[in-house]
Enzyme design. Structure first.
Site, PDB file in Angstrom:
ATOM      1  N   ARG A 287      -7.699  -2.308  13.378  1.00 35.03           N
ATOM      2  CA  ARG A 287      -9.249  -2.089  13.139  1.00 35.03           C
ATOM      3  C   ARG A 287      -9.819  -0.726  13.924  1.00 35.03           C
ATOM      4  O   ARG A 287     -10.813  -0.502  13.848  1.00 35.03           O
ATOM      5  CB  ARG A 287     -10.003  -3.280  13.774  1.00 35.03           C
ATOM      6  CG  ARG A 287      -9.559  -4.544  12.874  1.00 35.03           C
ATOM      7  CD  ARG A 287     -10.323  -5.730  13.624  1.00 35.03           C
ATOM      8  NE  ARG A 287     -11.782  -5.639  13.566  1.00 35.03           N
ATOM      9  CZ  ARG A 287     -12.678  -5.916  12.451  1.00 35.03           C
ATOM     10  NH1 ARG A 287     -11.977  -6.473  11.304  1.00 35.03           N
ATOM     11  NH2 ARG A 287     -13.929  -5.713  12.634  1.00 35.03           N
TER      12      ARG A 287
ATOM     13  N   TRP B  41     -12.911   1.844  17.480  1.00 34.70           N
ATOM     14  CA  TRP B  41     -12.835   2.886  16.340  1.00 34.70           C
ATOM     15  C   TRP B  41     -14.148   3.425  16.503  1.00 34.70           C
ATOM     16  O   TRP B  41     -15.327   2.967  16.363  1.00 34.70           O
ATOM     17  CB  TRP B  41     -12.957   2.144  14.772  1.00 34.70           C
ATOM     18  CG  TRP B  41     -12.847   2.987  13.774  1.00 34.70           C
ATOM     19  CD1 TRP B  41     -13.889   3.447  13.056  1.00 34.70           C
ATOM     20  CD2 TRP B  41     -11.729   3.934  13.165  1.00 34.70           C
ATOM     21  NE1 TRP B  41     -13.499   4.294  11.930  1.00 34.70           N
ATOM     22  CE2 TRP B  41     -12.493   4.462  12.030  1.00 34.70           C
ATOM     23  CE3 TRP B  41     -10.546   4.005  13.685  1.00 34.70           C
ATOM     24  CZ2 TRP B  41     -11.468   5.376  11.552  1.00 34.70           C
ATOM     25  CZ3 TRP B  41      -9.605   4.572  12.669  1.00 34.70           C
ATOM     26  CH2 TRP B  41     -10.272   5.610  11.776  1.00 34.70           C
TER      27      TRP B  41
ATOM     28  N   ASN C 255     -18.412  -4.858  18.772  1.00 35.34           N
ATOM     29  CA  ASN C 255     -17.812  -4.570  17.349  1.00 35.34           C
ATOM     30  C   ASN C 255     -19.171  -4.314  16.564  1.00 35.34           C
ATOM     31  O   ASN C 255     -19.817  -5.331  16.536  1.00 35.34           O
ATOM     32  CB  ASN C 255     -16.836  -5.193  16.738  1.00 35.34           C
ATOM     33  CG  ASN C 255     -16.567  -4.739  15.396  1.00 35.34           C
ATOM     34  OD1 ASN C 255     -16.703  -3.535  15.236  1.00 35.34           O
ATOM     35  ND2 ASN C 255     -16.270  -5.545  14.276  1.00 35.34           N
ATOM     36  N   GLY C 256     -19.404  -3.173  16.320  1.00 34.51           N
ATOM     37  CA  GLY C 256     -20.707  -2.954  15.264  1.00 34.51           C
ATOM     38  C   GLY C 256     -21.389  -1.565  15.875  1.00 34.51           C
ATOM     39  O   GLY C 256     -20.904  -0.882  16.466  1.00 34.51           O
TER      40      GLY C 256
ATOM     41  N   GLU D 213     -11.909  10.353 -10.201  1.00 32.59           N
ATOM     42  CA  GLU D 213     -11.477   9.480  -9.240  1.00 32.59           C
ATOM     43  C   GLU D 213     -10.594   8.410  -9.900  1.00 32.59           C
ATOM     44  O   GLU D 213      -9.767   7.958  -9.304  1.00 32.59           O
ATOM     45  CB  GLU D 213     -12.771   9.109  -8.292  1.00 32.59           C
ATOM     46  CG  GLU D 213     -12.251   8.088  -7.307  1.00 32.59           C
ATOM     47  CD  GLU D 213     -11.470   8.647  -6.336  1.00 32.59           C
ATOM     48  OE1 GLU D 213     -10.945   9.642  -6.422  1.00 32.59           O
ATOM     49  OE2 GLU D 213     -10.671   7.777  -5.434  1.00 32.59           O
TER      50      GLU D 213
ATOM     51  N   GLU E 247      -2.046   7.663  -8.562  1.00 30.20           N
ATOM     52  CA  GLU E 247      -1.310   7.935  -7.388  1.00 30.20           C
ATOM     53  C   GLU E 247      -0.395   6.350  -6.999  1.00 30.20           C
ATOM     54  O   GLU E 247       0.200   6.494  -6.063  1.00 30.20           O
ATOM     55  CB  GLU E 247      -2.236   8.232  -6.389  1.00 30.20           C
ATOM     56  CG  GLU E 247      -3.320   7.386  -6.008  1.00 30.20           C
ATOM     57  CD  GLU E 247      -4.146   8.051  -4.513  1.00 30.20           C
ATOM     58  OE1 GLU E 247      -3.561   8.624  -3.840  1.00 30.20           O
ATOM     59  OE2 GLU E 247      -5.381   7.811  -4.692  1.00 30.20           O
TER      60      GLU E 247
ATOM     61  N   LYS F 198      -1.222   9.396   4.090  1.00 29.92           N
ATOM     62  CA  LYS F 198      -2.640   9.170   4.097  1.00 29.92           C
ATOM     63  C   LYS F 198      -3.205  10.070   4.389  1.00 29.92           C
ATOM     64  O   LYS F 198      -4.293  10.487   4.001  1.00 29.92           O
ATOM     65  CB  LYS F 198      -2.689   8.047   5.064  1.00 29.92           C
ATOM     66  CG  LYS F 198      -4.036   7.491   5.329  1.00 29.92           C
ATOM     67  CD  LYS F 198      -4.772   7.016   3.901  1.00 29.92           C
ATOM     68  CE  LYS F 198      -6.165   6.737   3.998  1.00 29.92           C
ATOM     69  NZ  LYS F 198      -6.736   6.507   2.691  1.00 29.92           N
TER      70      LYS F 198
END
Ligand code: AGP
Length: 607
Positions: free
Chosen positions: A27, A74, A100-101, A480, A487, A602
């Site tokens: 997260r 994050w 968180n937020g 897209e 992929e 990634k």
């Protein structure tokens, strides 16, 4: 999106907190910290970097007390740093908070707190919380927290501890997940189930507007006004690995289903009755009117988002836009000067070609705005302005929630430029803002149709070639959808402007070649429909994508996936969801490695 944990019980808290944070690193992982009570007050240890940096800092010498909170970050407001890491404390160190937020009104609260004499030391929105608790505390922690809830707006899951209340943790949930672990003489609270699975499978799943008061022998749940609530015990059946994926089989499916929340979070605090507010973009109307041209530069999925951005900026702000693949951009001597605006889009903010393009654009005198999902990433540090997408960490290689939130970023920036140039009426702006606010719920409606798409995808198991066709914005989304399918399912797919097929590619259409015909752009609908009929006439199996209420497309295709109706400029944000699901379920049906497809990474940090 961050990970928060809390523990109160009979064991030493810190090892339990750190173990829980490890399970939540998916997260967020740019900094981490813990706070526990000790004989001198509150012991706080936090560090920039992954959790291992915190463990190194903690060493083996830490308090053995049995209550505490922890956080893995994050970054949203404030770059990754020791100072910005959670937990955050008040002036006197009497309280510690993990959150968180996004506290939407943190700037006004921060100013008010400073006027009240508080000293705030970080760049975060979260730090206002412990100072507000300090302000309202008059001997009872729960009462103080309830008063804080009356002052803050936004999305928040938070846990508060106080050195004056050594036997209590208070946690609240509003638009950010929070679960309570019910142990024997011990209780846990966390952003997600993986953090507590090693200790208990009995949980309360808190709902928005709920608070839990944890002591060593009780978990009392109330609403924000203090009214007691009865909660059913949710027994977790998942194993630890499945739990990190929120019970989904793959991160990609979890991230597809996170899109309503990601879209909502990316809009949070950026819409008003007058239009868009991008406080993080420091361009005056004069500077915006100074731009003679815009370049949008990116790779892969981000480049596809740029194609939508081009259409919106040209339509709304009437500035010519070129969209460049980053690996081509700097080698084609782009015509850039001080009257050029360059927008770079990058989920990771670390793609080598995109970063190199940013640097070349700056060297040539352009003003550079970055749209990225990672606070503190290279592009976020080197651009002049940054528009963050609040999708949270995207783990699957195939980008999904990053793309839809990049599209939201393009909509917001296109409106921002149009507002500065006065090229859109307030009525049109308000109509788009109204439609934006409906998007998270509409995206959820599309996701509720996943089973229909899963069934359709099974017919792709042996397919080798597929075409996605559309006009205008539908063509951009077809790009897209084509990439998604390629992929992760390894099926060859191409996206084509629907009107271009007959200039050669139609020769490839056979009954073995499924075609996805996207028909949401009503200004070209009739022409798109005739192109769909062209491929149908060559016996292709055609899946149409159209708005609800379309009463004729079903006569021309084999299957239709209907979308809730929105304004045509926002349609790509909904249209892509069935394409993501089609790719996902086709990949699963073909036994591919959905989250880590062959040959791909990634983030492509090499040229
Ligand atoms: C998309 O599904 C891929 N993962 C890839 O095309 C990706 O979008 C591209 O590499 C750009 O990455 P970035 O957004 O992190 O710069």
């Amino acid at each position: 999106m961050c990970g928060i944990v809390g523990y109160i019980g009979k064991q030493t808290a810190i090892p339990i907190l750190v173990e829980g944070l490890k399970k939540l690193e998916y997260r967020g992982y740019d900094s981490a910290g813990v706070a526990v009570l000790d004989q001198d007050g509150i012991f706080v240890c936090k560090s920039v970097g992954k959790l291992v940096a915190l463990e190194d800092k903690l060493g083996d010498e830490y308090p053995s007390t049995s209550m505490g909170i922890g956080h893995t970050r994050w970054a949203t407001h404030g770059r990754p740093s020791d100072l910005n890491a959670h937990p955050h404390s008040d002036c006197a160190g009497d309280f510690a908070v993990v959150h968180n937020g996004i506290i939407e009104n943190y700037m006004e609260l921060r100013e008010w707190l400073v006027e009240q004499g508080h000293r705030l030391v970080s760049e975060t929105d979260t730090e206002v919380l412990p100072h507000l608790v300090e302000h309202f505390y008059q001997g009872d922690l729960v009462t103080a927290v309830r008063k804080v809830l009356g002052k803050i707006r936004g999305a928040f899951a938070m846990v508060v501890l106080s050195r004056s209340d050594p036997d209590k943790l208070v946690a609240v949930r509003q638009d950010s997940p929070l679960v309570v672990g019910l142990g024997d003489g011990e209780f846990f609270v966390a952003s997600d189930i993986p953090a507590i699975l090693n200790h208990t499978r009995k949980t309360y799943i808190l709902a928005d507007g709920e608070m839990v008061i944890l002591t060593r022998n009780r978990a009392e749940v109330t609403d924000f006004q203090g009214n007691p609530l009865e909660k059913d015990v949710f027994e977790v059946k998942w194993d630890a690995v499945a739990a990190e994926k929120g019970g989904y089989e793959h991160f990609m499916l979890k991230e597809i289903h996170e899109q309503p929340r990601a879209i909502r979070d990316t809009l949070l605090g950026r819409l008003s009755e007058y239009g868009v507010e991008l406080q993080e973009v420091d361009l005056t109307a004069e500077e915006v009117n100074h731009f003679r041209k815009v370049f949008i530069v990116a790779c892969g999925t981000a480049w596809h988002a740029g194609l939508v951005g081009k259409s919106l900026i040209e339509r709304w702000a009437r500035i010519p836009v070129e969209v460049d693949i980053a690996s081509e951009f700097r080698y084609r001597s782009p015509l850039i000067d001080q009257e050029t605006l360059v927008v770079v889009i990058s989920q990771s903010g670390e793609t080598a070609d995109t970063l190199a393009a940013l640097r070349e654009a700056k060297r040539l005198g352009a003003h550079v705005v970055a749209v990225t999902n990672v606070v503190g990433s290279s592009v976020s540090r080197e651009a002049h302005d940054v528009i963050y997408t609040w999708a949270g960490p995207e783990i699957a290689v195939a980008s999904t929630k990053a793309y839809t939130t990049q599209l939201v970023g393009m909509v917001l920036f296109g409106l921002y430029l149009a507002q500065a140039k006065g090229t859109l009426s307030l009525e049109k702006i308000q109509a788009i803002v109204t439609a934006l606010k409906e998007l998270p719920g509409q995206a959820q409606e599309v996701l509720h149709r996943a089973a229909v798409i899963e069934k359709l995808a099974k017919s792709f198991v042996k397919v080798e070639d597929t075409f996605f066709i559309g006009r205008g914005l539908d063509w951009a989304v077809a790009m897209e959808g084509s990439l998604k399918l390629k992929e992760i399912s390894y099926i060859h797919a191409e996206a084509y402007a629907a009107g271009e097929l007959k200039h050669g590619t139609l020769a490839l259409i056979t009954e073995e070649t499924p075609v996805i015909g996207i028909a949401t752009q009503m200004d070209v609908y009739e022409k798109t429909l005739s192109n769909i009929k062209e491929v149908k006439a060559r016996d292709a199996k055609v899946i149409g994508i159209a708005f609800e209420g379309n009463n004729d497309i079903h006569k021309s295709v084999d299957e239709v996936i209907y979308l809730p109706k929105t304004v045509s400029e926002l349609a790509p944000i909904l249209t892509v969801i069935p394409l993501q699901l089609l790719a996902y379920y086709a990949s699963v049906a073909r036994g591919c490695d959905v989250d880590k497809p062959r040959n791909l990474a990634k983030s492509v940090t090499v040229e």
